[in-house]
Design an enzyme around this catalytic site. Structure first.
Site, mmCIF file in Angstrom:
data_model
loop_
_atom_site.group_PDB
_atom_site.id
_atom_site.type_symbol
_atom_site.label_atom_id
_atom_site.label_comp_id
_atom_site.label_asym_id
_atom_site.label_seq_id
_atom_site.Cartn_x
_atom_site.Cartn_y
_atom_site.Cartn_z
ATOM 1 N N LYS A 199 -42.723 -35.968 36.000
ATOM 2 C CA LYS A 199 -42.152 -35.651 37.319
ATOM 3 C C LYS A 199 -41.028 -34.643 37.161
ATOM 4 O O LYS A 199 -39.952 -34.963 36.663
ATOM 5 C CB LYS A 199 -41.594 -36.900 38.008
ATOM 6 N N SER A 253 -28.816 -37.651 35.047
ATOM 7 C CA SER A 253 -27.467 -38.203 35.122
ATOM 8 C C SER A 253 -27.420 -39.639 34.605
ATOM 9 O O SER A 253 -28.414 -40.367 34.645
ATOM 10 C CB SER A 253 -26.997 -38.163 36.578
ATOM 11 N N GLU A 255 -25.860 -42.037 35.975
ATOM 12 C CA GLU A 255 -26.045 -42.912 37.139
ATOM 13 C C GLU A 255 -27.533 -43.223 37.355
ATOM 14 O O GLU A 255 -27.928 -44.384 37.498
ATOM 15 C CB GLU A 255 -25.493 -42.107 38.318
ATOM 16 N N GLY A 257 -29.901 -42.793 35.131
ATOM 17 C CA GLY A 257 -30.375 -43.464 33.912
ATOM 18 C C GLY A 257 -30.244 -44.973 34.026
ATOM 19 O O GLY A 257 -31.115 -45.735 33.591
ATOM 20 N N GLU A 274 -31.754 -39.371 27.999
ATOM 21 C CA GLU A 274 -30.838 -38.300 27.597
ATOM 22 C C GLU A 274 -29.991 -38.021 28.819
ATOM 23 O O GLU A 274 -30.475 -37.466 29.799
ATOM 24 C CB GLU A 274 -31.654 -37.080 27.136
ATOM 25 N N GLU A 405 -18.423 -35.996 34.657
ATOM 26 C CA GLU A 405 -19.261 -34.823 34.414
ATOM 27 C C GLU A 405 -19.378 -34.021 35.710
ATOM 28 O O GLU A 405 -19.830 -34.546 36.727
ATOM 29 C CB GLU A 405 -20.661 -35.251 33.963
#
Ligand code: ADP
Length: 501
Positions: A199, A253, A255, A257, A274, A405
């Site tokens: 995706k 991100s 979040e 993840g 990652e 970040e």
């Protein structure tokens, strides 16, 4: 050159590709979404729509999982010889290379990045990586194990391990390096013998779809690669939760993840992540500033700062702080900012309006908290999603701009006095993706590199990744490693076989 002139000069095959109805790749065929829905894709350099793409959601994920499962279990893929799998990957790399100019234009239009960078960095790296991974099917070895079984005194045994593909994998990628991230995900999965559902990010689905065409042209069996453009909370969430998927690999991100990890718990699918970063670039007092200053500038401003490993915290020894900050700010002022398709552009737009708002929100918040912009700090007053490269000083360690970040062209620069202090400051982060040290003193490198909690430590360079070198994060920057043999490990199970004789 105006945006209209630039867009007027794009290749005919780029134009033709974008004008087509761009569909989902499921089971070797291009199909509409079950819902019939499509979503728009925009050129970040102008804000104008460039394409319309079929929008996958949960029903399409079900179809793609069925196709991937059938492909995974088919003789055509399961029993394919390692040398033939190698040949297919090489064919794909060759096709990407042969279509590099078109792919670079598509990538630039979709993501905003400079076409020169897309052509000479993203695509070159993707091709190199696929070729590197093409070498693995024939080298994916197990081991013979000298087992003892001391509780079977007279037993004789022969034991060995073999590496098997993990199965059907879901791969969810971000928008900052759309084609390269697709290569990082697809190549090791295919080398290991998995079947995949990829995706792409909703902001940048275009090059993944062109890669899908090239995958069919290369001759991969149908259903081995399925490509589902769609939104994260629908298609992405359905992939993460699907009981028919054995592993999910995600880049994005921290979040998201976390959401993916939670969704994966239902069937305990394997998860590799990652994630984000807030990577420190540490300039020591003995650094060669002719290298360190442009290096620190590129560490943050490359790809408009939309890089998970960006050097977004710059620590400079107090004796050279002003000089280095002047130099980095000077580099920021000199970037030629413009539409990605213009050959003179060094810095393009951010990927989306949403991202401009997010980045500017961080800058404004930092200024309100007492930081000062030495350079930049604002959105450019022109169509498209442009933000000035920005250097912030007078920050405090607790400020959001130092801790979080930003994923844009914004660096926070801080002076330090001694090595212990800077190592502690560098490690004062929930992230641990990467770091760089700028020095001429190799003994200091050996003191600092082991102390940094980071998956990659660069010395006198920053952000250089290679097909053969593992890449991934400590702490909340991720689980597992991409690139190198580590990537193959992430797509294989180890089977122990033990034979009594
Ligand atoms: P960004 O916030 O910078 O857009 P994300 O981490 O949200 O980065 O996006 C990376 C990828 O994750 C994209 O392909 C996006 O569609 C996908 N994604 C976003 N939310 C979810 C989710 N809840 N579940 C699965 N995938 C998601």
């Amino acid at each position: 050159m105006t945006a209209d002139n630039i867009l007027g000069s794009i290749r005919q095959d780029t134009r033709d590709f974008l004008a087509k109805p761009l569909k989902l790749l499921i089971g070797g065929r291009w199909v509409d979404a079950v819902s019939g829905k499509t979503f728009p894709v925009y050129d970040p350099g102008t804000g104008r729509q460039i394409a319309s793409v079929a929008e996958a959601d949960a029903a399409d994920v079900d179809r793609a999982v069925a196709a991937a499962r059938a492909a995974f279990e088919s003789k055509a893929w399961r029993d394919m010889k390692a040398c033939d799998r190698e040949r297919l990957l090489h064919r794909l790399a060759d096709l990407i290379e042969a279509n590099a100019d078109q792919l670079a234009e598509l990538e630039s239009l979709d993501n905003g990045k400079s076409v020169m960078m897309a052509r000479h960095l993203d695509i070159v790296a993707a091709v190199d990586f696929i070729r590197y991974m093409a070498g693995w099917p024939t080298k994916n070895e197990g081991a013979t194990i000298p087992v003892s079984m001391p509780y079977v005194p007279d037993g004789k045994f022969f034991a060995y391990t073999q590496r098997e593909p993990v199965g059907v994998v879901g791969q969810i990628i971000p928008w900052n390096f759309p084609l390269l991230m697709a290569a990082w995900k697809l190549a090791p999965a295919l080398a290991a013998g998995c079947a995949t559902i990829l995706k792409p990010a909703e902001q940048t689905p275009v090059t993944a779809l062109r890669i899908g065409e090239l995958i069919l042209e290369a001759g991969f069996p149908e259903g081995v690669v399925n490509i589902l453009p769609g939104y994260g909370h629908t298609a992405g969430a359905a992939i993460a939760a699907h009981a028919g998927i054995d592993k999910v690999a995600f880049t994005g991100s921290t979040e998201v993840g976390r959401l993916i990890t939670q969704a994966a718990m239902g069937n305990l699918k394997k998860v590799t992540l990652e994630l984000g970063g807030k990577s420190p670039a540490i300039v020591l007092d003995d650094a060669d500033l002719d290298i360190a200053i442009p290096g620190a500038a590129m560490a943050i401003f490359f790809n408009q700062g939309q890089v998970c490993a960006a050097g977004s915290r710059l620590y400079v020894h107090k004796s050279i702080f002003d000089k280095v900050i002047d130099g980095v700010a000077g580099a920021a002022k000199q970037f030629s900012i413009g539409h990605g398709l213009s050959p003179t552009t060094q810095m393009g737009p951010l990927v989306s309006e949403e991202q401009v708002k997010r980045v500017c929100g961080y800058i404004d918040g930092g200024l309100a908290d007492g930081a000062k912009a030495v350079v930049g700090g604002r959105r450019l007053d022109q169509p498209g999603y442009f933000v000035e490269p920005t250097v912030l000083v007078n920050t405090q360690p607790s400020m959001k701009v130092v801790q979080e970040e930003i994923f844009g062209p914004v660096v926070v620069a801080m002076p330090y006095s001694d090595l212990d202090e800077v190592v502690a400051a560098a490690n004062n982060s929930i992230y641990g993706l990467a770091a760089s040290i700028w020095t001429r003193d190799v003994s200091k490198v050996h003191r600092i590199a082991p102390a940094l909690k980071a998956g990659t430590v660069w010395v006198n360079c920053h952000g250089l990744v290679d097909a053969a070198m593992p890449f991934g994060g400590y702490k909340q920057s991720g689980w597992g490693r991409e690139l190198g043999k580590a990537a193959i490990d992430g797509y294989t199970e180890t089977k122990s076989v033990c034979l009594a004789y």
